[in-house]
Enzyme design. Structure first.
Site, PDB file in Angstrom:
ATOM      1  N   LEU A 136       1.119  -1.221   0.101  1.00 46.91           N
ATOM      2  CA  LEU A 136      -0.145  -0.123  -0.059  1.00 46.91           C
ATOM      3  C   LEU A 136       0.824   1.155  -0.018  1.00 46.91           C
ATOM      4  O   LEU A 136       1.948   1.188   0.596  1.00 46.91           O
ATOM      5  CB  LEU A 136      -0.884   0.042   1.255  1.00 46.91           C
ATOM      6  N   ASP A 137       0.327   2.500  -0.687  1.00 48.24           N
ATOM      7  CA  ASP A 137       1.214   3.553  -0.546  1.00 48.24           C
ATOM      8  C   ASP A 137       1.379   4.150   0.941  1.00 48.24           C
ATOM      9  O   ASP A 137       0.456   3.782   1.623  1.00 48.24           O
ATOM     10  CB  ASP A 137       0.660   4.559  -1.327  1.00 48.24           C
ATOM     11  N   LYS A 138       2.513   4.888   1.066  1.00 47.60           N
ATOM     12  CA  LYS A 138       2.813   5.314   2.384  1.00 47.60           C
ATOM     13  C   LYS A 138       1.397   5.819   3.171  1.00 47.60           C
ATOM     14  O   LYS A 138       1.388   5.347   4.372  1.00 47.60           O
ATOM     15  CB  LYS A 138       3.776   6.206   2.402  1.00 47.60           C
ATOM     16  N   ARG A 251      -5.574   5.850  -7.569  1.00 46.60           N
ATOM     17  CA  ARG A 251      -5.141   7.275  -7.536  1.00 46.60           C
ATOM     18  C   ARG A 251      -5.402   7.626  -8.869  1.00 46.60           C
ATOM     19  O   ARG A 251      -5.844   8.746  -9.048  1.00 46.60           O
ATOM     20  CB  ARG A 251      -4.063   7.470  -6.657  1.00 46.60           C
TER      21      ARG A 251
END
Length: 335
Positions: A136-138, A251
């Site tokens: 997962l992104d930060k 996104r």
């Protein structure tokens, strides 16, 4: 300090890189080519290409660079929200602000290091991504599965690759989703203006522009958006299912639909909401420091038992508070 190696070639003519690979077995062919590219290998005092055919009497000079020690992951005490654990794997609810594994520019402790500490490991061995099956992104929160051994990691990776793992995200979108449900697919590629971002192009647009099917760095991605509700026909709360798992997929697809994820620093420019929203709501949204994106559901088959496992995690506090703040402004026709 670099080591110096000098020799004079004798024998039948052959490629420089091939000959050096035999003379310096401690160096891989890739390492030799890298030294050539860094001007660390000279033939008769001159720069040379890997394909140069060396001849009897040629003097070869090599500067062997000292290798920096390979980075090793070390355990780091970290608060983890573990939802499930057995001998093969664990499922956790990732918090915002934590990078999953080390990468370029990563200095803060990563999730992998926190898991190593949880498992009582001394280090991550030779791997910089031990146990990682997906990421997962930060600043994206939510469910992740971590494999405790290579057998389980391989099995789960196969399930992901075969699109057998159901994943559902919850997102607050800065825009109005007109359709209650829609599928969006496109090819993702690195944005030429900003290498931290990805861009999207549909198959038809690509064919018109380039005249052939997508190739190279273009990767197919497909997402299913289902609107849960909207607020004053301006913001939308949606669940999103992934049929592929590309970097930044949700996104980028949200932006392509002109409904970027609220608070997304890469894909959404800050701007004021209309004054139909009270000041408190507008200020709360303007102060967001991260994207409102949460991995809510995750399911897979257990690698050993074959049992179907499914998990759900509610949105984190900041996300839920924003949903509650917006609740009075739901569009009536959507309940």
């Amino acid at each position: 300090m670099d080591k110096i190696w000098d020799s004079i070639f004798h024998g039948e003519s052959q490629r420089l890189d091939s000959w050096l690979a035999g003379q310096l077995p401690q160096l891989s062919r890739a390492k030799i080519q890298k030294l050539i590219g860094r001007h660390k290998i000279l033939v008769n005092g001159r720069l040379a290409k890997a394909s140069l055919k060396v001849q009897t009497g040629d003097r070869i000079h090599v500067e062997i660079e000292n290798e920096a020690p390979s980075p090793r992951l070390l355990p780091y005490p970290m608060s983890l929200d573990i939802l499930y654990e057995d001998s093969e794997l664990l499922v956790l609810n990732k918090a915002a602000g934590i990078t999953v594994h080390p990468g370029a520019g990563t200095s803060a402790p990563t999730l992998v290091e926190g898991v190593l500490h949880w498992l009582g490991k001394k280090d991550g061995g030779e791997h910089l991504r031990p146990g990682i099956v997906h990421r997962l992104d930060k600043d994206t929160t939510g469910l992740m599965v971590y494999a405790k051994n290579e057998r389980t990691q391989f099995n789960l990776a196969k399930q992901f690759a075969a699109k057998q793992i159901p994943r559902e995200y919850l997102a607050l979108l800065d825009g109005y989703l007109e359709q209650p449900k829609l599928e969006y697919e496109s090819y993702l590629f690195r944005d030429h203006q900003n290498r931290q971002r990805f861009a999207s192009i549909t198959k038809d647009t690509y064919l018109v522009r380039f005249g052939h099917p997508p190739q190279g760095g273009y990767r197919w991605a497909k997402s299913i958006f289902t609107k849960e509700c909207s607020y004053l026909s301006r913001l939308s709360l949606a669940k999103i299912q992934l049929l592929t798992g590309r970097t930044h997929q949700i996104r980028v697809h949200s932006k392509a639909l002109q409904c970027p994820v609220l608070g997304d620093p890469l894909y959404n420019q800050p701007h004021e909401l209309p004054k139909a929203f009270p000041l408190a709501v507008r200020q709360s949204i303007a102060s967001l420091k991260r994207q409102m994106l949460h991995a809510r559901k995750l399911g897979f088959l257990h690698p050993l038992s074959g049992k179907e496992l499914s998990f759900e995690a509610p949105p984190p506090q900041d996300f839920q508070e924003l949903i509650d703040l917006l609740a009075p402004f739901k569009d009536e026709k959507e309940g």
